[in-house]
Design a protein around this motif. Structure first.
Motif, PDB file in Angstrom:
ATOM      1  N   GLY A 118      -3.567  -8.893   7.352  1.00 42.83           N
ATOM      2  CA  GLY A 118      -3.463  -9.019   5.898  1.00 42.83           C
ATOM      3  C   GLY A 118      -3.444  -7.661   5.205  1.00 42.83           C
ATOM      4  O   GLY A 118      -2.758  -7.480   4.194  1.00 42.83           O
ATOM      5  N   ILE A 119      -4.186  -6.701   5.753  1.00 47.79           N
ATOM      6  CA  ILE A 119      -4.195  -5.354   5.179  1.00 47.79           C
ATOM      7  C   ILE A 119      -2.852  -4.668   5.442  1.00 47.79           C
ATOM      8  O   ILE A 119      -2.330  -3.968   4.573  1.00 47.79           O
ATOM      9  CB  ILE A 119      -5.405  -4.561   5.705  1.00 47.79           C
ATOM     10  N   VAL A 120      -2.281  -4.887   6.623  1.00 47.59           N
ATOM     11  CA  VAL A 120      -0.943  -4.372   6.908  1.00 47.59           C
ATOM     12  C   VAL A 120       0.036  -4.887   5.855  1.00 47.59           C
ATOM     13  O   VAL A 120       0.841  -4.126   5.294  1.00 47.59           O
ATOM     14  CB  VAL A 120      -0.471  -4.777   8.330  1.00 47.59           C
ATOM     15  N   ARG A 121      -0.041  -6.171   5.573  1.00 43.72           N
ATOM     16  CA  ARG A 121       0.886  -6.753   4.593  1.00 43.72           C
ATOM     17  C   ARG A 121       0.659  -6.160   3.202  1.00 43.72           C
ATOM     18  O   ARG A 121       1.608  -5.808   2.499  1.00 43.72           O
ATOM     19  CB  ARG A 121       0.746  -8.260   4.547  1.00 43.72           C
ATOM     20  N   ARG A 122      -0.599  -6.040   2.804  1.00 37.66           N
ATOM     21  CA  ARG A 122      -0.921  -5.508   1.472  1.00 37.66           C
ATOM     22  C   ARG A 122      -0.372  -4.085   1.312  1.00 37.66           C
ATOM     23  O   ARG A 122       0.265  -3.765   0.317  1.00 37.66           O
ATOM     24  CB  ARG A 122      -2.434  -5.516   1.248  1.00 37.66           C
ATOM     25  N   ILE A 123      -0.621  -3.231   2.295  1.00 31.34           N
ATOM     26  CA  ILE A 123      -0.146  -1.846   2.215  1.00 31.34           C
ATOM     27  C   ILE A 123       1.374  -1.802   2.239  1.00 31.34           C
ATOM     28  O   ILE A 123       1.997  -1.064   1.474  1.00 31.34           O
ATOM     29  CB  ILE A 123      -0.746  -0.990   3.346  1.00 31.34           C
ATOM     30  N   SER A 124       1.988  -2.613   3.099  1.00 29.19           N
ATOM     31  CA  SER A 124       3.456  -2.595   3.195  1.00 29.19           C
ATOM     32  C   SER A 124       4.097  -3.057   1.888  1.00 29.19           C
ATOM     33  O   SER A 124       5.140  -2.526   1.492  1.00 29.19           O
ATOM     34  CB  SER A 124       3.931  -3.448   4.377  1.00 29.19           C
ATOM     35  N   ARG A 125       3.489  -4.006   1.221  1.00 30.61           N
ATOM     36  CA  ARG A 125       4.033  -4.448  -0.068  1.00 30.61           C
ATOM     37  C   ARG A 125       3.986  -3.323  -1.091  1.00 30.61           C
ATOM     38  O   ARG A 125       4.900  -3.185  -1.913  1.00 30.61           O
ATOM     39  CB  ARG A 125       3.266  -5.662  -0.584  1.00 30.61           C
ATOM     40  N   ASN A 126       2.920  -2.520  -1.047  1.00 36.00           N
ATOM     41  CA  ASN A 126       2.829  -1.376  -1.955  1.00 36.00           C
ATOM     42  C   ASN A 126       3.923  -0.352  -1.671  1.00 36.00           C
ATOM     43  O   ASN A 126       4.255   0.449  -2.531  1.00 36.00           O
ATOM     44  CB  ASN A 126       1.453  -0.707  -1.856  1.00 36.00           C
ATOM     45  N   MET A 127       4.471  -0.386  -0.462  1.00 38.22           N
ATOM     46  CA  MET A 127       5.550   0.530  -0.064  1.00 38.22           C
ATOM     47  C   MET A 127       6.926  -0.053  -0.376  1.00 38.22           C
ATOM     48  O   MET A 127       7.939   0.592  -0.112  1.00 38.22           O
ATOM     49  CB  MET A 127       5.478   0.800   1.445  1.00 38.22           C
ATOM     50  N   GLY A 128       6.975  -1.293  -0.863  1.00 37.36           N
ATOM     51  CA  GLY A 128       8.252  -1.951  -1.105  1.00 37.36           C
ATOM     52  C   GLY A 128       8.773  -2.670   0.124  1.00 37.36           C
ATOM     53  O   GLY A 128       9.930  -3.089   0.161  1.00 37.36           O
ATOM     54  N   LEU A 129       7.933  -2.815   1.133  1.00 38.04           N
ATOM     55  CA  LEU A 129       8.278  -3.559   2.344  1.00 38.04           C
ATOM     56  C   LEU A 129       7.492  -4.866   2.313  1.00 38.04           C
ATOM     57  O   LEU A 129       6.684  -5.088   1.421  1.00 38.04           O
ATOM     58  CB  LEU A 129       7.890  -2.766   3.598  1.00 38.04           C
ATOM     59  N   ASP A 130       7.680  -5.689   3.300  1.00 38.63           N
ATOM     60  CA  ASP A 130       6.834  -6.874   3.424  1.00 38.63           C
ATOM     61  C   ASP A 130       6.642  -7.157   4.905  1.00 38.63           C
ATOM     62  O   ASP A 130       7.332  -7.995   5.481  1.00 38.63           O
ATOM     63  CB  ASP A 130       7.439  -8.077   2.702  1.00 38.63           C
ATOM     64  N   ILE A 131       5.727  -6.422   5.499  1.00 41.29           N
ATOM     65  CA  ILE A 131       5.406  -6.641   6.911  1.00 41.29           C
ATOM     66  C   ILE A 131       4.396  -7.777   6.953  1.00 41.29           C
ATOM     67  O   ILE A 131       3.214  -7.586   6.696  1.00 41.29           O
ATOM     68  CB  ILE A 131       4.853  -5.362   7.566  1.00 41.29           C
ATOM     69  N   ASN A 132       4.887  -8.977   7.212  1.00 45.49           N
ATOM     70  CA  ASN A 132       4.071 -10.184   7.200  1.00 45.49           C
ATOM     71  C   ASN A 132       4.113 -10.795   8.591  1.00 45.49           C
ATOM     72  O   ASN A 132       4.990 -11.598   8.899  1.00 45.49           O
ATOM     73  CB  ASN A 132       4.595 -11.164   6.145  1.00 45.49           C
TER      74      ASN A 132
END
Length: 191
Positions: free
Chosen positions: A158-172
């Motif tokens: 979930g933290i990976v996803r949160r950080i990736s979203r802040n980067m404009g990605l969506d690693i889910n």
């Protein structure tokens, strides 16, 4: 906040076609560490960074071992974790590691990001055996460690996803996607 460090990182990785991905990922993780005051979470921070880099095609290794440092004019060793890319050390969690009073500049391609000189930290010190916190990180399968980490309902995924979203990605990474990490092992560095 880390604008000079970003410029230094750009200089250190000048000419590397992976530089944009590596720099944006490392500083996104560092911003998360700073924003949430994520202290004494070296294994977790390194695991998150490892997954985020791998998901963007960066080949890296997840390492752990003893790190030697000078704190308040005294030598200390502590269990720690970091990433290696092409045998160079990238260590975000050193920024907020032992205590709030002991912040270090990150290690970036084995350089102190602030001074741009080789880091004065000693990675892989042969000092003692790993403590209970480190053992709890390396004993379970990596997927289990990531899934069961407290502080987020989906663990470190979930933290990976949160950080990736802040980067404009969506690693889910859902359960079916996480299986690719079933053989991931921490590399124990001891020199």
């Amino acid at each position: 906040m880390f604008s000079q460090w970003v410029r230094n990182a750009e200089n250190i990785l000048a000419g590397d076609d992976r530089s944009e991905t590596i720099i944006s990922t490392i500083f996104s993780v560092l911003n998360y560490v700073e924003e949430y005051d994520w202290c004494e979470a070296g294994h977790a921070v390194s695991a998150v960074l490892y997954v985020m880099l791998k998901e963007q095609g960066i080949d890296c290794e997840l390492c752990m071992g003893e790190v030697g440092a000078i704190i308040n004019n005294k030598p200390v060793c502590f269990d720690h974790a970091w990433i290696q890319i092409d045998d160079f050390i990238y260590d975000v969690s050193i920024y907020n590691t032992i205590s709030k009073e002991s912040k270090f500049p990150i290690t970036f391609k084995s350089f102190n990001i602030e001074t741009m000189y080789p880091t004065s930290l000693y990675y892989g010190v042969d000092n003692r055996k790993l403590d209970d916190i480190a053992i709890k990180a390396i004993q379970p399968p990596f997927i289990e460690y990531m899934s069961n980490f407290p502080g987020h309902p989906r663990g470190l995924w979930g933290i990976v996803r949160r950080i990736s979203r802040n980067m404009g990605l969506d690693i889910n990474l859902k359960s079916d996607d996480q299986i690719k990490y079933k053989d991931t092992k921490w590399i124990y560095v001891k020199k």
